[in-house]
Scaffold this active site. Structure first.
Site, short mmCIF file in Angstrom:
data_model
loop_
_atom_site.label_atom_id
_atom_site.label_comp_id
_atom_site.label_asym_id
_atom_site.label_seq_id
_atom_site.Cartn_x
_atom_site.Cartn_y
_atom_site.Cartn_z
N GLU A 1 -0.48 -12.39 8.56
CA GLU A 1 -0.64 -10.99 8.97
C GLU A 1 -0.59 -10.02 7.80
OE1 GLU A 1 1.36 -11.46 13.43
OE2 GLU A 1 2.36 -10.22 11.93
N HIS B 1 19.22 1.63 8.60
CA HIS B 1 20.23 2.24 9.46
C HIS B 1 21.63 1.70 9.17
CE1 HIS B 1 16.92 3.96 11.69
NE2 HIS B 1 16.40 2.76 11.84
N SER C 1 0.83 -1.21 0.00
CA SER C 1 0.00 0.00 0.00
C SER C 1 0.86 1.26 0.00
CB SER C 1 -0.93 0.00 1.22
OG SER C 1 -0.17 -0.01 2.41
N ARG C 2 2.14 1.12 0.34
CA ARG C 2 3.04 2.28 0.39
C ARG C 2 3.77 2.52 -0.93
NH1 ARG C 2 6.10 0.63 5.68
NH2 ARG C 2 4.31 -0.36 6.59
#
Length: 81
Positions: free
Chosen positions: A42, A63, A14-15
């Site tokens: 999930e 990171h 969805s992103r």
């Protein structure tokens, strides 16, 4: 034993406008295989039986830390709403 019909489930993000693999970490009380089944439920709404491992992919997280992704075949037995 699930019936193998050759269909492949792809998960849309969805992103992003791309296809993704369900992924995430595993809990202390589960195996990597159990985690793969849980993440598929999930993130993709599918239930199934985990099959063979495909391959590990090493990469860096956002990171710069080391990460490893292990992919598995999942024989889908149910697609949820």
């Amino acid at each position: 034993i699930p019936v193998i019909d050759g269909k492949v489930v792809l998960v849309s993000s969805s992103r992003k406008q791309s296809w993704i693999l369900p992924k995430g970490g595993w809990e202390d009380d589960e195996t990597a295989e159990q985690s793969a089944v849980r993440e598929a439920y999930e993130e993709a709404g599918v239930v199934g039986v985990v099959g063979s491992g495909l391959r590990d992919v090493a990469f860096s997280n956002k990171h710069g830390g080391p990460c490893r992704l292990t992919t598995y075949v999942l024989y889908v037995t149910e697609v949820l709403e």
